[in-house]
Motif scaffolding. Structure first.
Motif, mmCIF file in Angstrom:
data_model
loop_
_atom_site.group_PDB
_atom_site.id
_atom_site.type_symbol
_atom_site.label_atom_id
_atom_site.label_comp_id
_atom_site.label_asym_id
_atom_site.label_seq_id
_atom_site.Cartn_x
_atom_site.Cartn_y
_atom_site.Cartn_z
ATOM 1 N N SER A 176 0.901 -1.101 0.064
ATOM 2 C CA SER A 176 -0.006 0.130 0.093
ATOM 3 C C SER A 176 0.810 1.116 0.077
ATOM 4 O O SER A 176 0.647 2.286 -0.726
ATOM 5 N N LYS A 177 1.805 1.292 0.778
ATOM 6 C CA LYS A 177 2.863 2.338 0.832
ATOM 7 C C LYS A 177 3.456 2.666 -0.563
ATOM 8 O O LYS A 177 3.692 3.651 -1.042
ATOM 9 N N GLY A 235 1.274 4.535 -2.974
ATOM 10 C CA GLY A 235 1.782 5.991 -2.584
ATOM 11 C C GLY A 235 2.703 6.655 -3.430
ATOM 12 O O GLY A 235 2.444 7.527 -4.450
ATOM 13 N N PHE A 236 3.835 5.984 -3.241
ATOM 14 C CA PHE A 236 4.996 6.372 -4.066
ATOM 15 C C PHE A 236 4.892 6.390 -5.604
ATOM 16 O O PHE A 236 5.020 7.227 -6.181
ATOM 17 N N PHE A 276 1.971 10.899 -11.316
ATOM 18 C CA PHE A 276 1.220 12.141 -11.241
ATOM 19 C C PHE A 276 2.272 13.345 -11.813
ATOM 20 O O PHE A 276 2.107 14.084 -12.418
ATOM 21 N N THR A 295 -6.361 -2.742 -5.645
ATOM 22 C CA THR A 295 -6.405 -1.317 -5.901
ATOM 23 C C THR A 295 -5.340 -0.918 -6.684
ATOM 24 O O THR A 295 -5.555 -0.065 -7.594
ATOM 25 N N ALA A 317 -6.503 -1.726 -10.066
ATOM 26 C CA ALA A 317 -7.705 -0.614 -10.544
ATOM 27 C C ALA A 317 -6.828 0.825 -10.682
ATOM 28 O O ALA A 317 -7.249 1.424 -11.619
ATOM 29 N N GLN A 318 -5.990 1.141 -9.961
ATOM 30 C CA GLN A 318 -5.306 2.406 -10.135
ATOM 31 C C GLN A 318 -4.128 2.520 -11.132
ATOM 32 O O GLN A 318 -3.395 3.411 -11.457
ATOM 33 N N ILE A 368 -15.350 1.625 -9.040
ATOM 34 C CA ILE A 368 -14.817 1.837 -7.954
ATOM 35 C C ILE A 368 -13.343 1.145 -7.782
ATOM 36 O O ILE A 368 -12.556 1.758 -7.596
ATOM 37 N N CYS A 369 -13.462 -0.172 -7.865
ATOM 38 C CA CYS A 369 -12.292 -1.161 -7.726
ATOM 39 C C CYS A 369 -12.704 -2.439 -8.278
ATOM 40 O O CYS A 369 -13.408 -3.115 -7.695
ATOM 41 N N VAL A 383 -3.772 16.013 -2.340
ATOM 42 C CA VAL A 383 -4.846 14.912 -2.925
ATOM 43 C C VAL A 383 -5.451 14.160 -2.149
ATOM 44 O O VAL A 383 -5.461 14.244 -0.769
ATOM 45 N N GLU A 430 -7.903 14.173 -11.340
ATOM 46 C CA GLU A 430 -6.724 13.670 -11.507
ATOM 47 C C GLU A 430 -6.177 13.757 -9.903
ATOM 48 O O GLU A 430 -5.114 13.399 -9.543
ATOM 49 N N ARG A 431 -6.825 14.600 -9.081
ATOM 50 C CA ARG A 431 -6.643 14.879 -7.741
ATOM 51 C C ARG A 431 -7.118 13.824 -6.680
ATOM 52 O O ARG A 431 -6.941 14.132 -5.455
ATOM 53 N N ILE A 433 -8.289 10.097 -5.482
ATOM 54 C CA ILE A 433 -8.041 8.586 -5.571
ATOM 55 C C ILE A 433 -9.101 7.865 -5.002
ATOM 56 O O ILE A 433 -9.142 7.949 -3.645
ATOM 57 N N GLU A 434 -9.865 6.947 -5.829
ATOM 58 C CA GLU A 434 -10.891 6.078 -5.222
ATOM 59 C C GLU A 434 -9.953 4.849 -4.946
ATOM 60 O O GLU A 434 -9.473 4.241 -5.838
ATOM 61 N N ASN A 435 -10.323 4.510 -3.709
ATOM 62 C CA ASN A 435 -9.577 3.463 -3.116
ATOM 63 C C ASN A 435 -10.549 1.923 -2.882
ATOM 64 O O ASN A 435 -9.906 1.088 -2.305
ATOM 65 N N MET A 464 -1.328 3.749 1.869
ATOM 66 C CA MET A 464 -1.137 4.692 0.540
ATOM 67 C C MET A 464 -0.986 6.161 0.675
ATOM 68 O O MET A 464 0.128 6.687 0.344
ATOM 69 N N LEU A 478 2.082 8.437 -0.189
ATOM 70 C CA LEU A 478 2.068 9.701 -0.930
ATOM 71 C C LEU A 478 2.565 10.795 -0.088
ATOM 72 O O LEU A 478 3.164 11.619 -0.728
ATOM 73 N N ALA A 481 6.179 10.905 -0.334
ATOM 74 C CA ALA A 481 6.702 11.393 -1.743
ATOM 75 C C ALA A 481 6.278 12.737 -1.857
ATOM 76 O O ALA A 481 6.526 13.274 -3.062
ATOM 77 N N TYR A 539 3.350 14.612 -1.128
ATOM 78 C CA TYR A 539 2.196 15.002 -1.226
ATOM 79 C C TYR A 539 1.366 15.278 0.094
ATOM 80 O O TYR A 539 1.919 15.084 1.246
#
Lengths: 646, 646
Positions: free
Chosen positions: A137-138, A141-142, A148, A175, A178-179, B202-203, B346, B367-368, B370-372, B382, B386, B389, B391
């Motif tokens: 999961s982390k 994020g990266f 992005f 996810t 999906a992402q 959604i996923c 985000v 784009e900003r 995130i559907e998880n 996640m 982010l 990174a 965010y």
């Protein structure tokens, strides 16, 4: 302790310059240093450091651009280990690359060095991990951030195979697809073992390849000790641009040290793997180090290189003596007896059977023991079902994992009104070697607000047995028993005839002018020591308060009399511990309204290091306690104990 | 509200006796009653009640032995729904069988009736569910117990398809096989939708069949509205004795009411399904009920049965008027603005985009966003990645799911020292209709002990905007913003020029003899009302205290002056809320040591019902507060506010 030797970073530079293609030699040199650092620390996870080290060496030395670009570059490849047990190996590699200085490297699990699980405050560590199942999961994020911002670089996350029992992984497997996080690569250090047993014995993972494929990942498989195979796998992964990638790297736990290697090691010890955690004994260490060095020197010789040079490393200061008692041992024995006596009791475990001292039950009474793998949420909800079906489940794990990760599940069970006992092992700030992923200083706050659950922490073996018996046989509702994992620092004697009663504790040392309330073997011991230090100046009493969210003020008042200066020692964050219970009850009942509560607690992120250093850092050692009590009694300024540690 | 009609239980008996084979007629009669009960309650989950009702009717009326043996029989089949949204349908079936009395049935989501999600205190309900993903694990507990005691009966657990995004399911999928729980059957109400969107949007769940097969389950699939197909599937499942079984029952969300059926309903509303939760408007209700009744009567006629008889049901008392303001609306607007202003923000969501009011961002700035999916742990970790990174993640879910289920993940993030904002929507005891799985009265205790996180709860729309802006733009560390989901009960006016400052709040009503501290739109409103009630007798001031784990006593003292009687209203359990913060700070700083804190809080399991009833039950309505304050000021007895509710 045997003499300890380090292969200095320059030797890696020299070898690398001479034989750039021999990653195996580099990896084995890192193995020798990993072994030394764990031996010097007195604890750490050797088995999976050794299984994953070839993969990590390959990544840092060859595959990733991270060393070249630096750890702050936005286009760098991001690599971290989700399980985090293997961090000694990672430190060895970072040290070999000159990225982690020698003092820090050799001081594994010490304040002057590196923590027992990954922490971003160490250069080169990208994420805090160590509690299992969060890494993918982390990584997402990266990976999302890279896409992005349009930056280059991949995200590579190492996991264990046993770790794949944690449900969060499967959330991330969904996810990530999906992402469309196609720049994410998960590498499984598939060494077939988790803690000290085979994954397939604990909870078979089955066909991992089919699983991940069914989640839509591109799955690869290779020998995790074969650099060519790793190279090929990453080359193939680079061609896949439409989905995240999952590399099953088949490895051998303990790889590189013959008698630590699976399956031989498992066979030698009757099916139990003894090199998962903890430092090897002196003899094993010496043999292991010698074996590695022979391999290294003969490999260097085969390249016609001069011998790899070693530097002597100082031995660590010996740890202070402890008693031969541990509350966790007492818990295991007591529970073993109670399981025999009470047919409704069922014991649940999440792959910490040895650590939580329920192995005796697992072996003797397997029909009453449920091994649930590394799946705390599932274990807790299963316990809910068992309780609804008429059983009395005793749920075992470390406090950090049980009280936090399965918190909502515990709450759902609690609303059902059935009795369940949660054994929160490894509660508190000690042992401080593994670091904040394992230290549990929030569990009281996490459990005390449940509608119907009492928290009990025994200070010695006798109280453990009395308390567990009371909770299982007499107590009317659910409970958590909070247990210190280590050996007790000193002998604590309960008053003759002491019985466990809800909300009450025991007078351990009479006092007149002020009182210390404490719980658990560590803080009660420090409290007694502090009182002794102060004795020449004034009389401070010590009360053992085992109930952490129930307090009977009539009882407390009967002990402390008219003294109103109360010092509460907390093996916990300031918020939501015993001081909270005390103050809320004071105001709820209008008893002792004039008391003055001074709190000693674990402020900030729990520190990693030796027991003494960490107690001192958080202001919980007897000397600091005595000094602060003295200041509080003499001065009129606000009491801000241990602020510095926070 | 239109006139409401119930099909009484006797009618089901009559129909069943005449045409024992027509389960469809029974199911449709249950549909009509389900619809009525949700309309009468003013909320509830119609979509998935309608998709699952044929399966549940088949189970109770034909497949399971439960009704025959009774809910206490150890050999009974155990059935429950993990998602729990479909409980209105389950109540309708239990009512139709004479197992749930009419008063209870028609009073869905009221104290005199049945809670909004399953609770074992209702006859026929086997487990508390409603927070997703726990059911299969609970089913494992029942299944293990049946095997261990050698009792007969299967365990059948219903899940949703969207629910399969929760990771805990996969823990259970592993362990159920490892533990050989062959008497466990999971039925998926595979209606393709989750909340108001398609699962695959959604996923995507991908190939569920392949997934479960890869975990070692025996997978079956059938039409969940075809009784013959269900019959056949269960017959096949009975032949499988070596592993747990997983039945994918393909269903249609909203089934039985033409305009609520997927996919038509989705197309009609531009891709959003509006019948997931909430009661239909009057016109829709009337059309839907009429359509069902026509179907029922014509089916009865086809069997030459007399018309099914209806009984009039009283309309519920109208809910008291509210303002047109909601803090959650204000949050959505404010966040929308801040996302535009701050490029590092985000927004993360776990399938509660509409409820959490982040749909605007989802639509305008995808784009900003995130559907998880329903994967809170993954979402939180996640966010950690982010934040590492660079965010600034704003993580959205209901407080109960976010603070409890993802607690350890929030802690791991917190130890990394990066800033993350957690929006804990649906915090507190209201709305009280959904019941304790959704009410969040422990989230302060769960978050306040984190090393570095402040908790803020605004009392009105203005404070929401000011607070969120402060947290995102100015505040230096992580934060949780605690938000009430409903419409605010009354207008709260902040002082002119009010600015958000850490640890400080605002004076709302001056007082002399005593002070009420409160937070959030509901309790601040009750506080103001209580002060008004008491005004003729003595002067009670009201202070809005939005920071729940930081309090500046210098500020507080500047407001309350010499008055030392302080009443704290908590939308939270007694342990670990604002009173805890206040008392710990008093003793830490030696300020206001002579204050006397009386706490009003949510004792015990949060009750389900109307807002007024539940506030009153927990002693948090203005009238009770005023009475208790009066008693506390006149009497000398200990203050035990709201004990009765606990």
């Amino acid at each position: 302790m045997p003499d300890l030797f380090l292969i200095p970073a320059e030797e890696f530079t020299r070898v690398r310059a001479s034989v750039p293609d021999d990653l195996q030699l580099i990896a084995d040199m890192c193995r020798a240093n990993t072994l030394m650092s764990v031996k010097r620390a007195g604890s750490g996870h050797l088995g999976s450091s050794l299984s994953s080290i070839d993969i990590a060496t390959f990544l840092y030395y060859e595959e990733l651009n991270t060393v070249e670009l630096g750890f702050l570059h936005p286009d760098r490849d991001v690599y971290f280990s989700s399980k985090g047990h293997d961090v000694p190996a990672q430190y060895a590699i970072l040290h070999s690359l000159g990225l982690l200085d020698t003092t820090k490297f050799i001081n594994l699990r010490r304040q002057s060095g590196t923590p027992g699980h990954p922490d971003v405050r160490v250069a080169g560590i990208e994420a805090n991990t160590g509690s299992l199942g969060m890494g993918v999961s982390k990584g997402k994020g990266f990976a999302w951030a890279k896409r992005f911002t349009g930056r280059g670089g991949r995200v590579v996350v190492m996991t264990g195979d046993g770790e794949l029992q944690e449900g969060q992984n499967y959330e991330a497997f969904h996810t990530a697809v999906a992402q469309k996080l196609t720049n994410l690569i998960v590498v499984v250090d598939a060494n077939e073992l988790q803690s000290d047993k085979l994954c397939r014995e604990i909870c078979d993972l089955g066909d991992i390849r089919a699983k991940l494929a069914s989640f839509g990942w591109y799955v690869l498989e290779c020998d995790g000790h074969d650099f060519d195979a790793l190279r090929k796998a990453f080359r193939e992964a680079a061609t896949v641009v439409d989905r995240p990638k999952f590399l099953i790297a088949r490895t051998i736990k303990g790889r590189g040290i013959s008698f630590m290697e699976h399956p031989q090691a498992l066979q030698a010890d009757g099916g139990v793997y003894r090199w998962h955690s903890g430092a090897p004994d002196d003899d094993s260490y010496t043999r292991a180090h010698q074996e590695l060095l022979e391999k290294i020197q003969s490999r260097a010789a085969s390249h016609s290189l001069p011998k790899v040079r070693l530097e002597a490393v100082s031995s660590p200061a010996p740890a202070p003596a402890c008693t031969h008692e541990s509350v966790i041992e007492a818990y295991g024995k007591s529970l073993r007896r109670l399981v025999s006596e009470l047919p409704e009791v069922v014991v649940l475990d999440a792959d910490l059977s040895a650590d939580c001292r329920v192995r005796g039950i697992e072996v003797d009474l397997p029909e009453r023991f449920i091994e649930n793998g590394i799946a705390e949420q599932d274990m807790v909800s299963m316990a809910g079902g068992l309780a609804l079906a008429g059983y009395l489940p005793v749920v075992n794990s470390f406090a950090a994992f049980l009280a936090a990760r399965a918190n909502e599940q515990i709450y759902a069970n609690n609303t059902e009104g059935r009795k369940i006992v949660y054994a929160c092992n490894y509660a508190g700030v000690l042992p401080a070697g593994p670091g904040h992923s394992h230290q549990s200083v929030r569990d009281i706050s996490l459990l005390a607000s449940l509608p119907d659950l009492a928290i009990f922490q025994p200070c010695n073996a006798v109280e453990t047995d009395l308390g567990l018996t009371y909770l299982l046989k007499e107590f009317g509702s659910s409970a958590a028993i909070r247990l210190y994992l280590g050996m007790s620092p000193g002998a604590i004697n309960l008053p003759p005839g002491y019985q466990v009663e809800l909300g009450k504790g025991s007078l351990l040392k009479a006092g007149e002018q002020a009182w210390i309330l404490a719980y658990g073997p560590v803080l009660v011991w420090e409290a007694l020591r502090a009182a002794t230090i102060l004795a020449p100046e004034f009389s401070v009493g010590v009360v053992n308060v085992p109930w952490l969210n129930r307090i009977d003020l009539e009882w407390l008042e009967s002990i402390v009399g008219q003294a109103r200066q109360i010092f509460v020692l907390e093996d916990h964050a300031p918020f939501g511990g015993l001081a909270t219970t005390l103050l809320l009850e004071v105001h709820r009942t209008s008893r002792m309204l004039d008391c003055r509560v001074h709190q000693f607690a674990v402020r900030g992120v729990p520190d990693c290091g030796s027991a003494q250093d960490v107690l001192k850092f958080h202001g919980l050692d007897a000397e600091t306690i005595a000094r602060e009590i003295r200041d509080a009694r003499s001065g009129s300024q606000p009491f801000v104990a241990a602020e510095a540690g926070g």
